[in-house]
Design a protein around this motif. Structure first.
Motif, PDB file in Angstrom:
ATOM      1  N   LEU A 113       0.828  -1.207   0.000  1.00 25.44           N
ATOM      2  CA  LEU A 113       0.000   0.000   0.000  1.00 25.44           C
ATOM      3  C   LEU A 113       0.863   1.258   0.000  1.00 25.44           C
ATOM      4  O   LEU A 113       0.596   2.211  -0.734  1.00 25.44           O
ATOM      5  CB  LEU A 113      -0.928   0.002   1.216  1.00 25.44           C
ATOM      6  N   VAL A 114       1.922   1.247   0.804  1.00 22.11           N
ATOM      7  CA  VAL A 114       2.817   2.413   0.867  1.00 22.11           C
ATOM      8  C   VAL A 114       3.541   2.599  -0.460  1.00 22.11           C
ATOM      9  O   VAL A 114       3.656   3.720  -0.971  1.00 22.11           O
ATOM     10  CB  VAL A 114       3.837   2.239   2.017  1.00 22.11           C
ATOM     11  N   PHE A 115       4.024   1.502  -1.036  1.00 24.16           N
ATOM     12  CA  PHE A 115       4.735   1.574  -2.317  1.00 24.16           C
ATOM     13  C   PHE A 115       3.835   2.130  -3.422  1.00 24.16           C
ATOM     14  O   PHE A 115       4.232   3.035  -4.169  1.00 24.16           O
ATOM     15  CB  PHE A 115       5.243   0.187  -2.699  1.00 24.16           C
ATOM     16  N   VAL A 116       2.626   1.591  -3.520  1.00 22.78           N
ATOM     17  CA  VAL A 116       1.708   2.027  -4.581  1.00 22.78           C
ATOM     18  C   VAL A 116       1.229   3.452  -4.331  1.00 22.78           C
ATOM     19  O   VAL A 116       1.046   4.228  -5.280  1.00 22.78           O
ATOM     20  CB  VAL A 116       0.518   1.058  -4.703  1.00 22.78           C
ATOM     21  N   PHE A 117       1.031   3.823  -3.074  1.00 24.33           N
ATOM     22  CA  PHE A 117       0.641   5.208  -2.772  1.00 24.33           C
ATOM     23  C   PHE A 117       1.727   6.173  -3.243  1.00 24.33           C
ATOM     24  O   PHE A 117       1.429   7.221  -3.822  1.00 24.33           O
ATOM     25  CB  PHE A 117       0.393   5.378  -1.275  1.00 24.33           C
ATOM     26  N   GLY A 118       3.004   5.822  -2.990  1.00 24.61           N
ATOM     27  CA  GLY A 118       4.100   6.665  -3.465  1.00 24.61           C
ATOM     28  C   GLY A 118       4.138   6.745  -4.978  1.00 24.61           C
ATOM     29  O   GLY A 118       4.337   7.831  -5.553  1.00 24.61           O
ATOM     30  N   MET A 119       3.941   5.612  -5.649  1.00 22.45           N
ATOM     31  CA  MET A 119       3.914   5.595  -7.109  1.00 22.45           C
ATOM     32  C   MET A 119       2.768   6.450  -7.646  1.00 22.45           C
ATOM     33  O   MET A 119       2.940   7.234  -8.595  1.00 22.45           O
ATOM     34  CB  MET A 119       3.757   4.147  -7.599  1.00 22.45           C
ATOM     35  N   THR A 120       1.598   6.324  -7.031  1.00 20.96           N
ATOM     36  CA  THR A 120       0.443   7.107  -7.451  1.00 20.96           C
ATOM     37  C   THR A 120       0.710   8.597  -7.288  1.00 20.96           C
ATOM     38  O   THR A 120       0.378   9.401  -8.167  1.00 20.96           O
ATOM     39  CB  THR A 120      -0.801   6.719  -6.623  1.00 20.96           C
ATOM     40  N   SER A 121       1.326   8.972  -6.175  1.00 15.63           N
ATOM     41  CA  SER A 121       1.616  10.385  -5.905  1.00 15.63           C
ATOM     42  C   SER A 121       2.545  10.970  -6.957  1.00 15.63           C
ATOM     43  O   SER A 121       2.367  12.112  -7.402  1.00 15.63           O
ATOM     44  CB  SER A 121       2.232  10.541  -4.511  1.00 15.63           C
TER      45      SER A 121
END
Length: 232
Positions: A113-121
């Motif tokens: 979740l943290v990895f994908v949130f960073g990618m999305t940002s």
């Protein structure tokens, strides 16, 4: 000469475009915070279990249709809704969206979740900056984006009966919503130019733009999550 006039008494905004844009993104981030806080609360209270049990599989389709309906309704009612009603509608939707997000804490591990949130940002930030800075008229791609959104709904329905479509759907979804991010960011500038003579309409347009950007971020996050994360 304009000296001596009270611009606020005529309902004319004196905000710069940069300040207006920053406030719009501020509303968007506040909506994301409401969704995150409510989803965490649902997770720790166990309410997410009933969501998974009752709506798993159908919820993403209902969410996509609901998002489209909300944006169309708010855009059509911009002249009739009060500023308070527009804000209320926005935060109500942010709360309802927490129903979906409460389940991802169970379906995916925290590191994903943290990895994908960073990618999305990163993706969202780059495309928002492009939409704000570009001189190209992105309104020309609107029909293509709307067609793509309808196609996503149709493909999601087909995926209930035809296996193996998920990866293709996610890739299409990512492309559509990064493009929507640039388009909706540029639309803020268009709204500022169109409504700057009416402070009330300008504020309501800001809320609608915040909702559209909120939906872009949420959808981009969900499609990237499905692409790059494995379920627990």
């Amino acid at each position: 000469m304009n000296q001596g006039y009270d611009y606020e008494s005529f309902g004319v905004s004196r905000e710069s475009l940069a300040v207006y844009t920053a406030k719009t993104f501020g509303w968007m981030f506040l909506g994301l915070f409401v969704t995150f806080a409510a989803s965490v609360a649902m997770y720790f209270t166990g309410a997410y279990y009933y969501v998974l049990l009752s709506f798993n599989g159908i919820l993403p389709i209902a969410l996509c249709i609901g998002e489209l309906a909300v944006v169309i309704y708010l855009s059509a009612q911009i002249h009739k809704l009060s500023i308070g009603a527009a804000r209320g509608f926005f935060f109500l939707y942010a709360l309802l969206n927490a129903v979906t997000f409460s389940s991802i804490f169970v379906l995916y591990d925290v590191s994903s979740l943290v990895f994908v949130f960073g990618m999305t940002s990163v993706y969202f930030g780059v495309m928002a900056l492009y939409g704000f800075m570009t001189k190209s008229d992105l309104s020309r791609i609107r029909p293509v984006l709307l067609f793509g959104l309808v196609a996503l709904i149709v493909l999601a329905l087909l995926s209930l009966f035809i296996p193996g479509l998920d990866t293709g759907i996610c890739l299409i979804g990512v492309v559509i919503f990064v493009a929507f991010t640039a388009y909706d960011t540029q639309k803020i500038r268009h709204n500022y130019a169109t409504f700057q003579g009416n402070a009330e309409l300008l504020q309501k347009a800001s809320i609608i733009s915040a909702l559209q950007l909120y939906l872009d971020f949420i959808n981009l996050f969900l499609y990237l999550l499905r692409l790059f994360s494995k379920r627990n």
